[in-house]
Design a protein around this motif. Structure first.
Motif, mmCIF file in Angstrom:
data_model
loop_
_atom_site.group_PDB
_atom_site.id
_atom_site.type_symbol
_atom_site.label_atom_id
_atom_site.label_comp_id
_atom_site.label_asym_id
_atom_site.label_seq_id
_atom_site.Cartn_x
_atom_site.Cartn_y
_atom_site.Cartn_z
ATOM 1 N N GLY A 180 -28.406 -31.841 88.029
ATOM 2 C CA GLY A 180 -29.793 -32.244 87.903
ATOM 3 C C GLY A 180 -30.289 -32.133 86.482
ATOM 4 O O GLY A 180 -29.509 -32.036 85.528
ATOM 5 N N ALA A 181 -31.606 -32.120 86.333
ATOM 6 C CA ALA A 181 -32.230 -32.050 85.015
ATOM 7 C C ALA A 181 -31.849 -30.746 84.324
ATOM 8 O O ALA A 181 -31.806 -29.683 84.958
ATOM 9 C CB ALA A 181 -33.745 -32.158 85.143
ATOM 10 N N THR A 182 -31.568 -30.830 83.037
ATOM 11 C CA THR A 182 -31.137 -29.631 82.316
ATOM 12 C C THR A 182 -32.194 -28.532 82.360
ATOM 13 O O THR A 182 -31.865 -27.348 82.411
ATOM 14 C CB THR A 182 -30.821 -29.974 80.852
ATOM 15 N N GLY A 183 -33.459 -28.921 82.373
ATOM 16 C CA GLY A 183 -34.532 -27.938 82.403
ATOM 17 C C GLY A 183 -34.616 -27.145 83.687
ATOM 18 O O GLY A 183 -35.231 -26.075 83.730
ATOM 19 N N ASP A 184 -34.005 -27.654 84.753
ATOM 20 C CA ASP A 184 -34.021 -26.956 86.047
ATOM 21 C C ASP A 184 -32.835 -26.022 86.221
ATOM 22 O O ASP A 184 -32.765 -25.288 87.202
ATOM 23 C CB ASP A 184 -34.008 -27.979 87.189
ATOM 24 N N ALA A 185 -31.887 -26.059 85.293
ATOM 25 C CA ALA A 185 -30.634 -25.317 85.468
ATOM 26 C C ALA A 185 -30.854 -23.812 85.558
ATOM 27 O O ALA A 185 -30.260 -23.134 86.398
ATOM 28 C CB ALA A 185 -29.672 -25.653 84.334
ATOM 29 N N GLU A 186 -31.715 -23.266 84.696
ATOM 30 C CA GLU A 186 -31.951 -21.818 84.718
ATOM 31 C C GLU A 186 -32.606 -21.369 86.017
ATOM 32 O O GLU A 186 -32.349 -20.261 86.502
ATOM 33 C CB GLU A 186 -32.800 -21.405 83.522
ATOM 34 N N LYS A 187 -33.431 -22.218 86.610
ATOM 35 C CA LYS A 187 -34.074 -21.884 87.879
ATOM 36 C C LYS A 187 -33.047 -21.734 89.003
ATOM 37 O O LYS A 187 -33.300 -21.058 90.001
ATOM 38 C CB LYS A 187 -35.091 -22.964 88.262
ATOM 39 N N MET A 188 -31.902 -22.384 88.822
ATOM 40 C CA MET A 188 -30.847 -22.333 89.834
ATOM 41 C C MET A 188 -29.762 -21.317 89.458
ATOM 42 O O MET A 188 -28.646 -21.381 89.952
ATOM 43 C CB MET A 188 -30.223 -23.726 89.989
ATOM 44 N N ASP A 189 -30.126 -20.378 88.590
ATOM 45 C CA ASP A 189 -29.216 -19.294 88.186
ATOM 46 C C ASP A 189 -27.961 -19.791 87.473
ATOM 47 O O ASP A 189 -26.887 -19.183 87.590
ATOM 48 C CB ASP A 189 -28.813 -18.436 89.399
ATOM 49 N N CYS A 190 -28.074 -20.888 86.744
ATOM 50 C CA CYS A 190 -26.943 -21.349 85.938
ATOM 51 C C CYS A 190 -26.901 -20.553 84.641
ATOM 52 O O CYS A 190 -27.913 -20.465 83.935
ATOM 53 C CB CYS A 190 -27.085 -22.841 85.605
ATOM 54 N N ASP A 210 -29.924 -26.084 72.764
ATOM 55 C CA ASP A 210 -29.766 -27.544 72.710
ATOM 56 C C ASP A 210 -29.772 -28.144 74.112
ATOM 57 O O ASP A 210 -30.370 -29.195 74.353
ATOM 58 C CB ASP A 210 -28.452 -27.900 72.009
ATOM 59 N N ILE A 211 -29.081 -27.471 75.033
ATOM 60 C CA ILE A 211 -29.005 -27.972 76.406
ATOM 61 C C ILE A 211 -30.394 -28.015 77.028
ATOM 62 O O ILE A 211 -30.789 -29.006 77.646
ATOM 63 C CB ILE A 211 -28.062 -27.095 77.251
ATOM 64 N N LEU A 212 -31.150 -26.930 76.868
ATOM 65 C CA LEU A 212 -32.488 -26.863 77.463
ATOM 66 C C LEU A 212 -33.461 -27.839 76.822
ATOM 67 O O LEU A 212 -34.455 -28.235 77.443
ATOM 68 C CB LEU A 212 -33.027 -25.440 77.356
ATOM 69 N N ALA A 213 -33.174 -28.251 75.588
ATOM 70 C CA ALA A 213 -34.057 -29.184 74.893
ATOM 71 C C ALA A 213 -33.821 -30.630 75.297
ATOM 72 O O ALA A 213 -34.639 -31.510 75.000
ATOM 73 C CB ALA A 213 -33.871 -29.034 73.377
ATOM 74 N N LEU A 214 -32.714 -30.900 75.976
ATOM 75 C CA LEU A 214 -32.413 -32.261 76.396
ATOM 76 C C LEU A 214 -33.410 -32.717 77.455
ATOM 77 O O LEU A 214 -33.738 -31.976 78.383
ATOM 78 C CB LEU A 214 -30.984 -32.330 76.954
#
Length: 205
Positions: free
Chosen positions: A120-130, A150-154
């Motif tokens: 999914g969207a890179t900004g949602d990755a941390e919410k999913m414990d990535c 850089d990843i989170l800024a995409l």
């Protein structure tokens, strides 16, 4: 546990032993005729899974296999109160069994297969414990790398993080990957190269 369930579990959990072959059409760089065991990520967020396994033993029964697949999918849909997984195909031909399933989203695939799977969207990755404390290399230029910030800024790109071993056909082209990933078919197909002990990461668009 009946034989059908054991067969299904073997097919779904032992993908490392499968012979995986992907055949793609050259036209438009889109996935064409695919065979083997793989996942396809679709633009609408659904996930198509095809599992292929030798089915030559005389005590294996096609109807029993189909019943096991239908029962497990029905049980999942009942427990979640949804119709999140659909059985598209259960076939046995020339000693090869194929099971095709469609999942409404990455969460359903992860829950049903007891796997870690985020797409999914890179900004949602941390919410999913990535865990994003990684360094990814450009597919075009391995010397070019990006990190967590850089990843989170995409904004327009998507991120795949998973521990599965199957090949994955992306709904885009791989741009950056972790070092345990190979890319083929013009960036459309990715597959892990290690023993499966680490997550794989792919930024794609």
């Amino acid at each position: 546990m009946n034989r059908g369930v054991k067969i299904l579990k073997k097919m779904m959990m032992s993908v490392l032993t499968f012979s995986i072959m992907l055949v793609f059409s050259a036209c438009g760089d889109k996935a064409g005729d695919e065979s083997g065991t793989f996942l396809s990520l679709k633009k609408d967020g659904t996930i198509r899974s095809q599992i292929e396994e030798s089915f030559e033993e005389s005590y294996y029964d096609r109807d029993e296999l189909e019943q096991a697949v239908l029962e497990q999918v029905a049980d999942y849909n009942s427990r979640t109160g949804t119709e999140s997984i659909a059985v598209e195909k259960v076939e046995v031909k020339d000693g090869i069994a194929q099971v095709g399933l469609t999942y409404m989203g990455a969460g359903d695939y992860a829950a049903f297969n007891q796997a870690f799977f985020f797409a999914g969207a890179t900004g949602d990755a941390e919410k999913m414990d990535c865990n994003l404390d990684v360094v990814l290399s450009s597919v075009k230029d391995p010397g070019e790398t990006i990190g967590k910030a850089d990843i989170l800024a995409l904004k327009d790109e998507k991120l795949l993080v998973t521990d599965i071993s199957e090949a994955v056909v992306l709904d885009g082209k791989a741009l950056y990957t972790s070092d345990n990933v190979t890319v083929s078919s013009g960036g459309k197909t990715i597959k892990r190269t290690d023993d499966g002990s680490q997550m794989i990461y792919v930024v794609y668009k």
